[in-house]
Design a protein around this motif. Sequence first.
Motif, short mmCIF file in Angstrom:
data_model
loop_
_atom_site.label_atom_id
_atom_site.label_comp_id
_atom_site.label_asym_id
_atom_site.label_seq_id
_atom_site.Cartn_x
_atom_site.Cartn_y
_atom_site.Cartn_z
N ASP A 22 57.10 -9.72 36.04
CA ASP A 22 57.55 -11.02 35.55
C ASP A 22 58.17 -11.78 36.72
O ASP A 22 59.06 -11.27 37.39
CB ASP A 22 58.58 -10.81 34.44
CG ASP A 22 59.02 -12.11 33.81
OD1 ASP A 22 59.14 -13.13 34.52
OD2 ASP A 22 59.25 -12.11 32.58
N PHE A 31 53.14 -6.12 27.68
CA PHE A 31 52.47 -7.05 26.77
C PHE A 31 52.10 -6.33 25.48
O PHE A 31 51.78 -5.14 25.50
CB PHE A 31 51.22 -7.63 27.42
CG PHE A 31 51.50 -8.34 28.72
CD1 PHE A 31 51.95 -9.63 28.73
CD2 PHE A 31 51.30 -7.69 29.93
CE1 PHE A 31 52.21 -10.29 29.93
CE2 PHE A 31 51.55 -8.33 31.12
CZ PHE A 31 52.01 -9.63 31.13
N GLU A 32 52.12 -7.05 24.38
CA GLU A 32 51.80 -6.46 23.09
C GLU A 32 50.30 -6.36 22.83
O GLU A 32 49.86 -5.55 22.04
CB GLU A 32 52.47 -7.24 21.96
CG GLU A 32 53.97 -7.09 21.98
CD GLU A 32 54.61 -7.69 20.75
OE1 GLU A 32 53.93 -7.82 19.71
OE2 GLU A 32 55.79 -8.01 20.83
N ASP A 33 49.51 -7.23 23.49
CA ASP A 33 48.05 -7.19 23.30
C ASP A 33 47.35 -7.65 24.58
O ASP A 33 47.96 -8.24 25.46
CB ASP A 33 47.62 -8.04 22.10
CG ASP A 33 48.05 -9.49 22.23
OD1 ASP A 33 47.53 -10.18 23.12
OD2 ASP A 33 48.92 -9.92 21.45
N GLU A 34 46.05 -7.36 24.63
CA GLU A 34 45.26 -7.69 25.82
C GLU A 34 45.16 -9.19 26.05
O GLU A 34 45.20 -9.65 27.19
CB GLU A 34 43.85 -7.12 25.71
CG GLU A 34 43.75 -5.64 25.95
CD GLU A 34 42.32 -5.19 25.96
OE1 GLU A 34 41.64 -5.39 26.98
OE2 GLU A 34 41.88 -4.63 24.94
N THR A 35 45.01 -9.94 24.98
CA THR A 35 44.82 -11.38 25.11
C THR A 35 46.03 -12.05 25.75
O THR A 35 45.87 -12.86 26.68
CB THR A 35 44.54 -12.02 23.73
OG1 THR A 35 43.39 -11.38 23.18
CG2 THR A 35 44.28 -13.49 23.85
N SER A 36 47.22 -11.73 25.31
CA SER A 36 48.41 -12.34 25.91
C SER A 36 48.58 -11.88 27.36
O SER A 36 48.99 -12.67 28.22
CB SER A 36 49.66 -12.05 25.09
OG SER A 36 49.92 -10.66 25.05
N ALA A 37 48.25 -10.64 27.65
CA ALA A 37 48.32 -10.14 29.02
C ALA A 37 47.38 -10.93 29.92
O ALA A 37 47.76 -11.37 31.01
CB ALA A 37 47.99 -8.65 29.07
N GLU A 38 46.14 -11.12 29.47
CA GLU A 38 45.15 -11.86 30.26
C GLU A 38 45.60 -13.30 30.50
O GLU A 38 45.52 -13.81 31.62
CB GLU A 38 43.81 -11.88 29.54
CG GLU A 38 43.14 -10.54 29.47
CD GLU A 38 41.96 -10.52 28.51
OE1 GLU A 38 41.19 -9.56 28.59
OE2 GLU A 38 41.81 -11.46 27.70
N GLN A 39 46.10 -13.95 29.47
CA GLN A 39 46.50 -15.35 29.59
C GLN A 39 47.68 -15.52 30.54
O GLN A 39 47.70 -16.43 31.38
CB GLN A 39 46.85 -15.91 28.21
CG GLN A 39 45.65 -16.05 27.32
CD GLN A 39 46.02 -16.40 25.88
OE1 GLN A 39 47.18 -16.31 25.49
NE2 GLN A 39 45.04 -16.81 25.11
N ILE A 40 48.66 -14.65 30.44
CA ILE A 40 49.86 -14.80 31.26
C ILE A 40 49.58 -14.49 32.73
O ILE A 40 49.99 -15.25 33.61
CB ILE A 40 51.01 -13.94 30.70
CG1 ILE A 40 51.46 -14.53 29.36
CG2 ILE A 40 52.17 -13.83 31.68
CD1 ILE A 40 52.42 -13.69 28.59
#
Length: 94
Positions: A22, A31-40
Motif C-alpha cells: 500500500d 485484497f478480498e477478491d481478484e478483481t479489486s486486487a487487479e484494479q488497485i
Amino acid sequence: MPLSVRHVYVVMCDVCRSEYADPETETIAWFEDETSAEQIVHADGWLVLARPRPDRFICRRTDSDHQARMDALMPPEPVMQIPGQLELEGTEES
C-alpha cells in the motif's frame, strides 16, 4: 473467541517476486477478491494481464529483467516490403 477462515489475495510481481505494498502505509496489501486486487495495482502503475495467463502481474520497476518480460509480451514488428522495393541487403523484391 471463535476462529474463522478467511481467504485473502496478495499481489506479487511475476518477475522479481516483490509483493504489492500500500503506497500510504507501505505494508503488504491484502485484497478480498481478484478483481479489486487487479484494479488497485493497475491504478498504481503495475501491468496486469488477462486472468488465464500464469504470469499476470509486473511491477513498475524498469530494470532489464522487467523490460525483457514486457518485450516478450509484445507482438513481432510487422515486415513491410512493397513489390519492386529494394531490400536492405540490396536485392529487389518481386
